[in-house]
Structure formats: C-alpha cells, structure tokens
Design a protein around this motif. Structure first.
Motif, mmCIF file in Angstrom:
data_model
loop_
_atom_site.group_PDB
_atom_site.id
_atom_site.type_symbol
_atom_site.label_atom_id
_atom_site.label_comp_id
_atom_site.label_asym_id
_atom_site.label_seq_id
_atom_site.Cartn_x
_atom_site.Cartn_y
_atom_site.Cartn_z
ATOM 1 N N PRO A 133 37.079 42.841 26.022
ATOM 2 C CA PRO A 133 37.180 41.430 26.417
ATOM 3 C C PRO A 133 36.529 41.146 27.769
ATOM 4 C CG PRO A 133 39.340 42.527 26.549
ATOM 5 C CD PRO A 133 38.389 43.521 25.959
ATOM 6 N N GLN A 134 36.159 42.204 28.516
ATOM 7 C CA GLN A 134 35.633 41.999 29.871
ATOM 8 C C GLN A 134 34.111 41.970 29.923
ATOM 9 O OE1 GLN A 134 37.972 43.378 33.157
ATOM 10 N NE2 GLN A 134 38.733 45.054 31.873
ATOM 11 N N LEU A 192 38.094 34.962 29.003
ATOM 12 C CA LEU A 192 38.741 35.673 30.111
ATOM 13 C C LEU A 192 38.221 35.131 31.447
ATOM 14 C CD1 LEU A 192 40.537 38.271 30.685
ATOM 15 C CD2 LEU A 192 38.368 39.458 31.001
ATOM 16 N N LYS A 193 39.143 34.939 32.375
ATOM 17 C CA LYS A 193 38.747 34.462 33.706
ATOM 18 C C LYS A 193 38.371 35.680 34.565
ATOM 19 C CE LYS A 193 40.803 31.742 37.438
ATOM 20 N NZ LYS A 193 41.301 32.794 38.326
ATOM 21 N N SER A 194 37.131 35.646 35.080
ATOM 22 C CA SER A 194 36.690 36.779 35.918
ATOM 23 C C SER A 194 37.360 36.705 37.282
ATOM 24 C CB SER A 194 35.180 36.721 36.134
ATOM 25 O OG SER A 194 34.545 36.686 34.902
ATOM 26 N N ALA A 230 36.044 46.468 36.013
ATOM 27 C CA ALA A 230 35.036 46.151 34.990
ATOM 28 C C ALA A 230 33.638 46.275 35.578
ATOM 29 C CB ALA A 230 35.278 44.749 34.443
ATOM 30 N N TRP A 231 33.269 47.504 35.858
ATOM 31 C CA TRP A 231 31.940 47.790 36.391
ATOM 32 C C TRP A 231 31.201 48.718 35.436
ATOM 33 C CZ3 TRP A 231 34.865 49.289 41.389
ATOM 34 C CH2 TRP A 231 34.981 48.171 42.241
ATOM 35 N N GLY A 246 36.632 41.354 34.424
ATOM 36 C CA GLY A 246 35.605 40.570 33.719
ATOM 37 C C GLY A 246 34.210 40.630 34.326
ATOM 38 N N ALA A 247 33.317 39.837 33.712
ATOM 39 C CA ALA A 247 31.910 39.731 34.163
ATOM 40 C C ALA A 247 31.207 41.080 34.182
ATOM 41 C CB ALA A 247 31.826 39.058 35.528
ATOM 42 N N CYS A 248 31.536 41.945 33.237
ATOM 43 C CA CYS A 248 30.900 43.261 33.191
ATOM 44 C C CYS A 248 29.572 43.150 32.436
ATOM 45 C CB CYS A 248 31.823 44.271 32.516
ATOM 46 S SG CYS A 248 31.112 45.927 32.481
#
Ligand code: SAM
Ligand code: DTB
Ligand code: SF4
Length: 368
Positions: A108-109, A117-119, A148-149, A98-100
């Motif tokens: 979803p990321q 979604l929980k990062s 997720a980069w 996540g957090a991308c």
C-alpha cells in the motif's frame, strides 16, 4: 531416503535428537523433550553442522505430508530448539510512511498505486520514543521501525541510528527495515545498538519478477550479506497468498534456508490485500495451506524464530492456534502493523489465555 526421514534419524541430528518422528514431542515423552533455556543453545551448537540442505523437491515432500503428521513433526522440531508455549512479542512502527518509488505489487506504500494512503515524512525522534515506551508498557520485547524507502541516504541512516540508540536505551530489542543498504550502513546501525535488520526475500527467485520490477533478487541478497557481514541478526522471510503456487512457496523457503546461515528470524506474512494495489483481488489462500507453510518453515529452519506476521487481523483464532502448533513463536503485537490493522492487544491477551501461551522471556528471544 528423503529428508523427511532424515530429520528424525539419529545420525543426522546429533545424539539428543535420535527418535522416530512418530513418537516425537507430544506423547508421554513430551516432558523430557522440552529444551530448557540453556540446553537449547548448547543443542543448537551441536546440531549446527549436520543440518540437511533443502531442495525445492524435499520441501515439497514435507508440504505433501498428511496434515497431522506435518504438524506433529513441526511441533517436535519446535520443542527441540525452543521453549514450548512461549511467543516472542514485537511491536511495529512506520517511521516514514508511503510515497515509496518501488513497485512491489502487494504494498500500500508504493507511489505507483492509488491506495488512498496519506504519506508522512520521517517521524521526529521524540514521537518514535513515545511509541516505543508505550509498546514496552504493553509488553513488547522488540521494537521494529519500518520506512518506505528503496534505500536510505546517509542522512536518513544518521537519523534512524539516533532512533535505534534511544529505543535501545529503553531496554527494548531493536529492529529496522529501511530497504537496501550500502556499504558501511549496516555497521553504523549496529554501532548505534541495532539487534535485527528486516529485509525480506518476499517470494521465490522465479516468481519475484511477477511482483517487483524495480529491483532484483540479487539486490536483496546483497543487502542481506551486508547485514550479516556487520554481525547483525537477520530477520528475513516472505509473503504468501499472492496467487503463487505451492512450488513457489517451497522455492521461497528453499531460498531462505539456503542463506548461510539461515535467518535468526523468519516472518511469514499472509498478504494483506490493500485496495488499489495490483494484488487487491488476489485469491484467498486456504488457511490449511498457510498453516502448512508455517510448519514447513519450522522444520526446514528449526532454530529460527518463526513469526506469524502480517495477516492475523483476518485470521480465525483456530488458524492462529494451528500456526502456534506448527511452530510459529513470534507475533507482531499492537493494533497496527505498518499501515494496516493488527489484532487489538486485548484480543491477543484473550487468545494467549485460551491457548496457555506466555510471552517469551527476553533472554530467549534475542539470540536464537
Ligand atoms: N521498504 C522496505 C523494504 O521493502 O524492504 C521496508 C518496509 S516493507 C513495507 C517491509 C515488508 O513488509 C515487505 O518486504 C513485505 O514483506 C511486507 N509487506 C508489505 N506490504 C505487505 C502486505 N500488503 N501484506 C503482507 N506483507 C506486506
Ligand atoms: C515483515 O515481514 N512484515 C512486517 C515487517 N516485516 C516490517 C510488515 C507487514 C506490513 C503489512 C502491511 C502494512 O501494514 O503496511
Ligand atoms: Fe517500498 Fe518496501 Fe513497500 Fe516495496 S515493500 S513499495 S520497497 S515500502
């Protein structure tokens, strides 16, 4: 003459392949057409130079074949280059979730969408190793780690290189997907023991801007060139079911086939519709069209391992069976993809038993 005909023409495919597509593969001669492990590689080397270059038009002509003719051609090509009835098993782990910052409309990321979604930060090495051990116990041959980069920093690559080395030491093939790479990073990962780098073109160049605005097609191609330049195996495919037309699907396959050489591994993902993403309500793709996409991919890139990738959780067993008939010979094995569910190992075991499929021997799976 179209490439559909050329596929089975003796002059274009080398001496071992000169048969009409109508009797290829599944008739009484089927037994004599099954490549044994050693033969398949020799055959590929012979064939290498004479593979046709594919245009969108010639790929569309394949798509338009009667379904059964298309399947027969695809299975015939499959049997020229691969051991029949064997399927490569890869396991996936999201090592950073996540957090991308990217805006991929399917994902979803992405931090741009509220997907619930929980990062999670980059996983520690010991947890990655524990997951890899379990994957091996459960029969996986390759362990794929996804992050997720947009593109990893030098420190992030150092950390992933340590994971690659440790997973490789367990006797697993290794694959990572980390986003875009800078000069030297592919070599660092190779030296750590990386076998495959996954980096998808995702869709055709024309449709790309409808799905992603934070990077360009050329950025993907540049990373793929770095990966190839480092001597890594390339795992590169795309997603279907994003509301694209058949022509766009053909454009994706043409772009993949146009990579020189084409990827050793081609994941065909069916969109997993993640709530909160712009594609959450994309129209369902007809399963027959999905199977056609697998078959066309198989014919156009005959030596590649074609992976029936995301989307199996919502796919009927019969559709999956048709995908294997169409030449898919790899799956993600294990109950999770990166962030979404995948069929339970037991369900896959039952399906394999019903279809008489067996896991691909390791020697076959690494160097197609
Ligand atoms: N961030 C890196 C990148 O984009 O290259 C690596 C991870 S990314 C999740 C890997 C691939 O997963 C994407 O290129 C896309 O093809 C696939 N993917 C992501 N979300 C998906 C979805 N909802 N359905 C199907 N495939 C998906
Ligand atoms: C690929 O082509 N498909 C895999 C793998 N490469 C990394 C990822 C599928 C992700 C599906 C959505 C999710 O689980 O987050
Ligand atoms: Fe980020 Fe990769 Fe998802 Fe795109 S596909 S949002 S780059 S994790």
């Amino acid at each position: 003459m179209t490439q559909i005909i050329e596929l089975s023409a003796p002059s274009s495919r080398g001496s071992t392949t000169g048969r009409s597509s109508n009797n290829a593969g599944l008739g009484p001669e089927a037994g004599t057409r099954q490549a044994k492990p050693g033969e398949a590689k020799a055959q590929r080397e012979k064939i290498g130079q004479s593979e046709p270059s594919w245009t969108i038009q010639s790929i569309l002509e394949l798509y338009e074949l009667p379904f059964l003719d298309l399947l027969l051609q695809a299975q015939a090509q499959h049997r020229l280059h691969h051991q029949p009835n064997t399927v490569q098993l890869s396991s996936l782990l999201s090592i950073k979730t996540g957090a991308c910052p990217e805006d991929c409309a399917y994902c979803p990321q992405s931090s741009r969408y509220d997907t619930g979604l929980k990062s999670e930060a980059l996983m520690p090495l010991d947890e990655v190793l524990e997951a890899a051990r379990k994957a091996k116990e459960n029969g996986a041959q390759r362990f794929c780690m996804g992050a997720a980069w947009r593109s990893p920093t030098a420190r992030q690559v150092d950390a992933v290189a340590a994971m690659v080395a440790a997973v490789k030491a367990l006797g697993l093939e290794t694959c990572v997907t980390l986003g875009m790479l800078k000069d030297g990073q592919a070599e660092q990962l190779r030296d750590a023991g990386l076998d495959y780098y996954n980096h998808n073109l995702d869709t055709s160049p024309e449709f790309y801007g409808n799905i992603i605005s934070t990077r360009h097609y050329q950025d993907r191609l540049d990373t793929l060139e770095r990966v190839r330049g480092a001597g890594l195996h390339v795992c590169c495919g795309g997603i279907v079911g994003m509301g694209e037309s058949r022509e766009i699907r053909a454009g994706l396959i043409a772009a993949l086939a146009g990579l020189d050489p084409y990827p050793e591994s081609v994941p065909v993902n069916q969109l997993v519709k993640a709530p909160g993403t712009p594609l959450a309500d994309a129209p369902d793709l007809d399963p027959i069209e999905f199977v056609r996409t697998i078959a066309v991919t198989r014919i156009v890139m005959p030596r590649a391992v074609v992976r029936l990738s995301a989307g199996r959780e919502s796919m009927h067993d019969s559709t999956q069976a048709l995908c294997f008939m169409a030449g898919a010979n790899s799956i993600f094995h294990g109950e999770r993809l990166l962030t979404t569910p995948n069929p339970q190992a037991q369900a896959d075991a039952r399906l394999f038993e019903r279809l008489g499929l067996v896991p691909m021997p390791e020697a076959e799976s690494c160097t197609p």
